[in-house]
Motif scaffolding. Structure first.
Motif, PDB file in Angstrom:
ATOM      1  N   GLY A   1       1.483   4.891   9.251  1.00  0.00           N
ATOM      2  CA  GLY A   1       0.713   4.165  10.327  1.00  0.00           C
ATOM      3  C   GLY A   1       0.148   2.948   9.226  1.00  0.00           C
ATOM      4  N   THR A   2       0.256   2.154   9.560  1.00  0.00           N
ATOM      5  CA  THR A   2      -0.791   0.481   9.169  1.00  0.00           C
ATOM      6  C   THR A   2      -0.747  -0.382  10.180  1.00  0.00           C
TER       7      THR A   2
ATOM      8  N   ILE B   1       0.992  -1.328  -0.392  1.00  0.00           N
ATOM      9  CA  ILE B   1       0.545  -0.164  -0.667  1.00  0.00           C
ATOM     10  C   ILE B   1       0.491   1.255   0.095  1.00  0.00           C
ATOM     11  N   PHE B   2       0.815   2.159  -0.704  1.00  0.00           N
ATOM     12  CA  PHE B   2       1.600   3.000  -0.988  1.00  0.00           C
ATOM     13  C   PHE B   2       0.933   4.084  -1.249  1.00  0.00           C
TER      14      PHE B   2
ATOM     15  N   SER C   1      -4.583   2.325   6.596  1.00  0.00           N
ATOM     16  CA  SER C   1      -2.798   3.221   6.569  1.00  0.00           C
ATOM     17  C   SER C   1      -3.457   4.775   6.499  1.00  0.00           C
ATOM     18  N   VAL C   2      -2.656   5.035   8.006  1.00  0.00           N
ATOM     19  CA  VAL C   2      -3.111   5.853   8.018  1.00  0.00           C
ATOM     20  C   VAL C   2      -2.069   7.027   7.352  1.00  0.00           C
ATOM     21  N   LEU C   3      -2.376   8.079   6.558  1.00  0.00           N
ATOM     22  CA  LEU C   3      -1.365   9.219   6.565  1.00  0.00           C
ATOM     23  C   LEU C   3      -0.959  10.277   7.648  1.00  0.00           C
TER      24      LEU C   3
ATOM     25  N   SER D   1      -2.798   3.633  -3.360  1.00  0.00           N
ATOM     26  CA  SER D   1      -2.915   2.099  -4.153  1.00  0.00           C
ATOM     27  C   SER D   1      -3.113   0.963  -3.336  1.00  0.00           C
ATOM     28  N   ALA D   2      -3.191   0.178  -3.470  1.00  0.00           N
ATOM     29  CA  ALA D   2      -2.971  -1.340  -3.472  1.00  0.00           C
ATOM     30  C   ALA D   2      -2.797  -2.529  -4.653  1.00  0.00           C
ATOM     31  N   PRO D   3      -2.000  -3.384  -3.787  1.00  0.00           N
ATOM     32  CA  PRO D   3      -1.983  -4.533  -5.262  1.00  0.00           C
ATOM     33  C   PRO D   3      -3.476  -4.842  -6.213  1.00  0.00           C
TER      34      PRO D   3
END
Length: 300
Positions: A223-224, A203-204, A233-235, A251-253
């Motif tokens: 943090g994920t 996850i990016f 996932s928290v930015l 984005s995720a796979p």
């Protein structure tokens, strides 16, 4: 004799278990026996849906919904798609022409007999009953029900995940004051038969299409965690500056059959905007109030 033949033909055409080609051959044989003309018998056949109808299509918000309408022996009849609600039936397409003002809607004819209605980037507001109609008298109709589930991936403001997913918003704008903390949560629904651990590592976060560098900018952290069949996932961007504005995406796979594997929001860090949010999702009404005040000032 004609009454008996007519009764027999009706039973044949009402047979749901009989293949269409068998009905056509049987109909033609009977009609030839009574009239001596095969072409005349075929001309009396009515169009017929291949499927029985009342089908339900389930799809996730953000993906493309394809509703099929397969018809045998259409000839000179016209096919149209409608969306039916409790109060009105909206015409979406007639033939190969789109009559809806929604640019996400299209129609295409596949392998001659299939009239496919497509709706891209679906949201919860697209859920409902869709009708494929043939211009016979009376019209023949085929019903399809579209159910829109939570999106595979989405971004929400703050670290507290809510149930507002799939609300219908296609373009999200979030406002912050300089010096405040930007908090964005990327929610990814776990796909069955795929490792959650593998998804976490893939996850990016990006800003303006560029991967966010967590090594050189100490004010940015991620943090994920895994919670209830989803990964969050928290930015966090502390002490936000105007230069931190931009289009943020996560984005995720990608997986087979999954057409959407990213989500995005527009973040605005605005100087002097005292009604901008401070990273708190429960202050969303302030942004609406800001625009209302600006609109009122315009006419003063």
């Amino acid at each position: 004799k004609l009454i008996l033949l007519d009764s027999l033909l009706q039973e044949i055409m009402m047979c749901k278990q009989c293949p269409f080609i068998l009905k056509l051959l049987t109909f033609s044989e009977i009609y030839v026996a009574s009239t001596g003309s095969l072409s005349e018998g075929v001309l009396h056949l009515q169009p017929e849906f291949e499927d029985e109808g009342n089908t339900t299509i389930q799809i996730r918000s953000g993906e493309t919904a394809n509703l099929d309408c397969r018809i045998n022996l259409l000839r000179d009849k016209v096919v149209s798609w409608h969306r039916r609600t409790e109060t009105v039936a909206e015409v979406l397409t007639i033939g190969d022409s789109v009559y809806s003002g929604d640019s996400r809607i299209s129609v295409q004819r596949i392998e001659e007999e299939n009239w496919r209605l497509s709706i891209s980037n679906v949201t919860r507001v697209d859920a409902g009953t869709y009708v494929c109609q043939i211009s016979t008298h009376p019209p023949l109709v085929l019903f399809s029900t579209l159910e829109v589930q939570e999106p595979y991936i989405e971004i929400q403001e703050g670290s507290r995940v809510t149930d507002k997913s799939g609300s219908g918003l296609r373009e999200v704008d979030i406002f912050f004051n300089p010096g405040s903390t930007i908090q964005l949560s990327c929610i990814v629904r776990i796909v069955p038969d795929h490792s959650a651990a593998n998804m976490i590592n893939n996850i990016f976060w990006r800003r303006n299409e560029r991967k966010i560098d967590l090594q050189t900018k100490l004010s940015v952290s991620v943090g994920t965690q895994i919670a209830s069949e989803r990964i969050v996932s928290v930015l966090i961007v502390k002490d936000a500056r105007i230069s931190d504005s931009g289009k943020y995406s996560c984005s995720a796979p990608g997986f087979p059959g999954r057409t959407v594997n990213s989500a995005e929001v527009n973040v605005h860090v605005v100087t002097g905007d005292h009604l901008a949010r401070y990273g708190c999702s429960d202050r969303i009404n302030y942004n609406s109030l800001r625009y209302l005040l600006l609109l009122l000032l315009k006419f003063l």
